[in-house]
Design an enzyme around this catalytic site. Structure first.
Site, mmCIF file in Angstrom:
data_model
loop_
_atom_site.group_PDB
_atom_site.id
_atom_site.type_symbol
_atom_site.label_atom_id
_atom_site.label_comp_id
_atom_site.label_asym_id
_atom_site.label_seq_id
_atom_site.Cartn_x
_atom_site.Cartn_y
_atom_site.Cartn_z
ATOM 1 N N ARG A 221 61.206 13.753 16.473
ATOM 2 C CA ARG A 221 60.613 14.403 15.310
ATOM 3 C C ARG A 221 60.752 13.453 14.135
ATOM 4 N NH1 ARG A 221 62.732 19.677 11.778
ATOM 5 N NH2 ARG A 221 63.606 18.121 10.391
ATOM 6 N N ASP B 186 57.641 18.583 11.538
ATOM 7 C CA ASP B 186 57.930 19.949 11.085
ATOM 8 C C ASP B 186 57.384 20.127 9.673
ATOM 9 O OD1 ASP B 186 58.947 22.443 10.539
ATOM 10 O OD2 ASP B 186 61.008 21.982 11.143
ATOM 11 N N GLU C 154 60.857 29.515 15.234
ATOM 12 C CA GLU C 154 62.313 29.403 15.131
ATOM 13 C C GLU C 154 62.915 30.560 14.347
ATOM 14 O OE1 GLU C 154 62.737 25.517 13.295
ATOM 15 O OE2 GLU C 154 63.131 26.433 11.351
ATOM 16 N N ARG D 158 58.914 28.643 19.710
ATOM 17 C CA ARG D 158 60.197 28.050 19.310
ATOM 18 C C ARG D 158 61.365 29.025 19.296
ATOM 19 N NH1 ARG D 158 62.149 23.914 18.039
ATOM 20 N NH2 ARG D 158 62.530 24.108 15.806
ATOM 21 N N TRP E 289 60.856 27.245 1.447
ATOM 22 C CA TRP E 289 61.659 26.080 1.823
ATOM 23 C C TRP E 289 61.375 25.738 3.259
ATOM 24 C CZ3 TRP E 289 65.680 25.349 5.445
ATOM 25 C CH2 TRP E 289 66.182 24.015 5.456
ATOM 26 N N GLU F 28 64.829 21.203 21.362
ATOM 27 C CA GLU F 28 65.304 20.480 20.171
ATOM 28 C C GLU F 28 66.798 20.182 20.332
ATOM 29 O OE1 GLU F 28 65.087 22.759 16.552
ATOM 30 O OE2 GLU F 28 65.310 20.990 15.283
ATOM 31 N N HIS G 118 57.561 22.969 8.115
ATOM 32 C CA HIS G 118 58.509 23.903 7.514
ATOM 33 C C HIS G 118 57.846 24.916 6.589
ATOM 34 C CE1 HIS G 118 62.867 24.798 6.775
ATOM 35 N NE2 HIS G 118 62.889 24.360 8.017
ATOM 36 N N TYR H 28 61.618 18.123 2.282
ATOM 37 C CA TYR H 28 62.258 18.746 3.439
ATOM 38 C C TYR H 28 62.578 17.734 4.556
ATOM 39 C CZ TYR H 28 62.924 20.800 7.916
ATOM 40 O OH TYR H 28 63.452 21.068 9.150
ATOM 41 N N GLU I 134 54.849 21.611 13.721
ATOM 42 C CA GLU I 134 55.663 22.831 13.737
ATOM 43 C C GLU I 134 55.565 23.603 12.427
ATOM 44 O OE1 GLU I 134 59.757 21.856 14.493
ATOM 45 O OE2 GLU I 134 60.447 23.732 13.617
#
Ligand code: GCO
Ligand code: MG
Length: 402
Positions: A147, A210, A262, A283, A402, A339, A212, A159, A236
């Site tokens: 990643r 990612d 996630e 995820r 975030w 991951e 995020h 991030y 992601e």
């Protein structure tokens, strides 16, 4: 057979972990993880005040029934706190069952489907050059999938960028750190990062990114399209998924594979995404989504649509969750990737285990159970310390995801 005691152990060997230890009248014990990053003590209270009193005297072999009891029986369903508490119990019970059977947990799930678990590591840097160097480090360590995140020029603390190389810990202060975000600048920057990475390393490695939850569906579609030449393994959390329909717009515009989940805690968070084939990887993981009992249902639903698993494996998921996820990954037919953010030596010492990394793959324990324990004496040396995840604000001060 009866549950005679259940105890919650909170420890902070560099970061907080909530662990449940269930003991039985047959001398066999089980360990489960209930860590909820930045909100750990809510799970402690949920377990101690509302779950443990019900467990004492129950038959620990009734894993499914206890899951249903804690889920349906609470009346108030789902949510990160409830589902983590259920996960902690569920994993501890599977651990007990596998120990009683004298088998590593993956054998009870249906046995081995693969030899090793392909993992991805986190390469990050303050700028593109440093991210390129970090990716090279992972390649040297044998990783097949990496990643990549990098600082975005003009964005304060973008991030995914940490000080260290192997250990990245976002929950970094006792009150939330304020970080920045600028979508326009990120949309300029991220394609440049991947252009450089493919130019430097070629196309033999899997690269992941990612987002995020930072983009709107339209912006995410734009990013996915711009990244197509670089053939990502996945993009992601391209946009927040409370509205599962949001992914339809992204999907209509790009063939960049999409991963999400996630922060999902139930199959209901993923149902429309899966049934409408709006994602490629799910995820959700053990601790977040109600334990092994529930995660395998999500995986089975995903399998019908050729959607593969990609279990969350950040450092806030304790070695108990990672160790259990590796049994799930060893069995699950529609495995995609795992991951792997390395825990610190202090954490690894508190949670003795024998899963191990070699050449881009993790290998699960062959011990009876899930193979991860807790050293309570050592754990007691690291008392809880409040730590929060950061928040993100735009240049004008507005709060962002975030
Ligand atoms: C990831 C994640 C994490 C989360 C963290 C929050 O893809 O690994 O996005 O790093 O930010 O798990 O607690
Ligand atoms: Mg993520």
């Amino acid at each position: 057979m009866k549950i005679t005691s259940a105890r919650v152990i909170v420890t902070c060997p560099g970061r907080n972990f909530v662990t449940l230890k269930i003991e039985t009248d047959q001398g066999v014990h089980g360990i489960g993880d209930g860590t909820l990053n930045g909100r750990e003590l809510s799970v402690v209270s949920y377990l101690e005040d509302h779950v443990i009193p019900c467990l004492i005297g129950m038959d620990p072999r009734r894993v499914e029934d206890i899951w249903q009891y804690l889920y349906r029986g609470a009346y108030w369903r789902r949510g990160p706190v409830t589902m983590r508490a259920i996960a902690a119990v569920d994993v501890a019970l599977w651990d007990i069952k596998a120990k009683m059977a004298g088998m590593p947990l993956y054998q009870l799930l249906g046995g081995r489907s693969r030899d090793g678990i392909m993992v991805y590591g986190h390469a990050n840097g303050a700028d593109i050059d440093r991210t390129v160097a970090a990716v090279a480090t992972y390649i040297d360590m044998g990783y097949k999938a990496i990643r990549a995140q990098s600082g975005v020029p003009g964005v304060e603390k973008a991030y995914g960028v940490s000080g260290g190389t192997l250990h990245y810990e976002p929950a970094d202060a006792d009150l939330p750190t304020v970080t920045g975000w600028d979508t326009r600048k990120a949309l300029n920057h991220v394609p440049q990062l991947f252009a450089r990475l493919r130019d430097t390393f070629g196309f033999d490695y899997h690269l992941l990114h990612d987002a995020h939850h930072r983009y709107t569906p339209q912006e995410a579609a734009n990013l996915g399209k711009m990244l197509e030449p670089y053939q990502l393994f996945w993009l992601e959390d391209a946009t927040p998924a409370e509205n599962q329909e949001a992914f339809r717009l992204i999907r209509q515009h790009t063939v960049t594979p999409l991963a999400v989940g996630e922060i999902f805690n139930s199959i209901w968070d993923a149902k429309d995404l899966i049934q409408n084939q709006l994602i490629d990887y799910i995820r959700a993981t053990i601790v977040g989504a109600g334990g092994l009992t529930h995660l395998r249902r999500i995986a089975d639903l995903a399998g019908l649509y050729q959607i593969r698993t990609g279990c969350h494996g950040a450092t806030d998921l304790s070695p108990v969750t990672l160790g259990t996820a590796l049994h799930f990954d060893t069995w699950v037919p529609n495995f995609g990737i795992q991951e792997y953010m390395r825990h610190t030596e202090e954490t690894d010492a508190v949670f003795p285990h024998d899963y191990h990394y070699k050449d881009g793959y993790l290998f699960c324990s062959e011990q009876p159970g899930h193979g991860v324990d807790i050293d309570e004496e050592l754990a007691a040396k690291y008392p809880y310390q409040r730590a929060y995840l950061p928040v993100a604000r735009l240049a004008d001060g507005q709060l962002w995801n975030w």
